[in-house]
Scaffold this motif. Structure first.
Motif, short mmCIF file in Angstrom:
data_model
loop_
_atom_site.label_atom_id
_atom_site.label_comp_id
_atom_site.label_asym_id
_atom_site.label_seq_id
_atom_site.Cartn_x
_atom_site.Cartn_y
_atom_site.Cartn_z
N GLN A 174 5.66 -10.60 -3.94
CA GLN A 174 6.92 -10.80 -4.67
C GLN A 174 7.85 -9.61 -4.49
O GLN A 174 9.07 -9.77 -4.50
N HIS A 175 7.26 -8.44 -4.32
CA HIS A 175 8.05 -7.23 -4.14
C HIS A 175 8.15 -6.82 -2.66
O HIS A 175 8.52 -5.69 -2.35
N PHE A 209 4.55 2.31 -5.95
CA PHE A 209 4.24 0.90 -6.19
C PHE A 209 2.74 0.72 -6.43
O PHE A 209 2.34 -0.04 -7.31
N HIS A 228 5.88 -6.18 -0.31
CA HIS A 228 5.00 -5.12 0.16
C HIS A 228 3.74 -5.76 0.75
O HIS A 228 3.24 -6.75 0.21
#
Length: 105
Positions: A93-94, A41, A96
């Protein structure tokens, strides 16, 4: 540029004057290590927001992992602030906890 007027036989003549301006201060954008954000990521973030190729993004990601932080780039203040905002928003949003900060260069 500032122009200075000089009086010359009932006429005004404009003469160029020197103005010193400093370039705006630059800011480093850094990623901070955490124990939860996947390395892949971080590589995606470096490619997407900092225009790095995969090899360079991997080197920066490893620096973040090993040293606790890594410089993603150096920008004027408003650009740096925008990059920080974009990275943090994308990470959230992810789901993390990736931290991105800026500091004066």
């Amino acid at each position: 540029m500032i122009r200075m007027a000089t009086h010359k036989q009932d006429e005004f003549v404009l003469e160029p004057g020197r103005t010193r301006t400093r370039p705006p201060p630059l800011y480093k954008v850094l990623l901070l290590n955490d124990d939860f954000t996947p390395m892949d990521f971080v590589i995606v973030v470096l490619q997407k927001f900092f225009g790095m190729d995969r090899e360079r993004a991997t080197r920066i990601m490893l620096q973040v992992h090993r040293e606790g932080s890594g410089v993603c780039g150096v920008f004027p203040k408003d650009v740096a602030a925008t990059k920080v905002e974009q990275v943090v928003s994308f990470a959230r949003q992810h789901q993390h906890p990736l931290a991105c900060v800026m500091e004066e260069n």
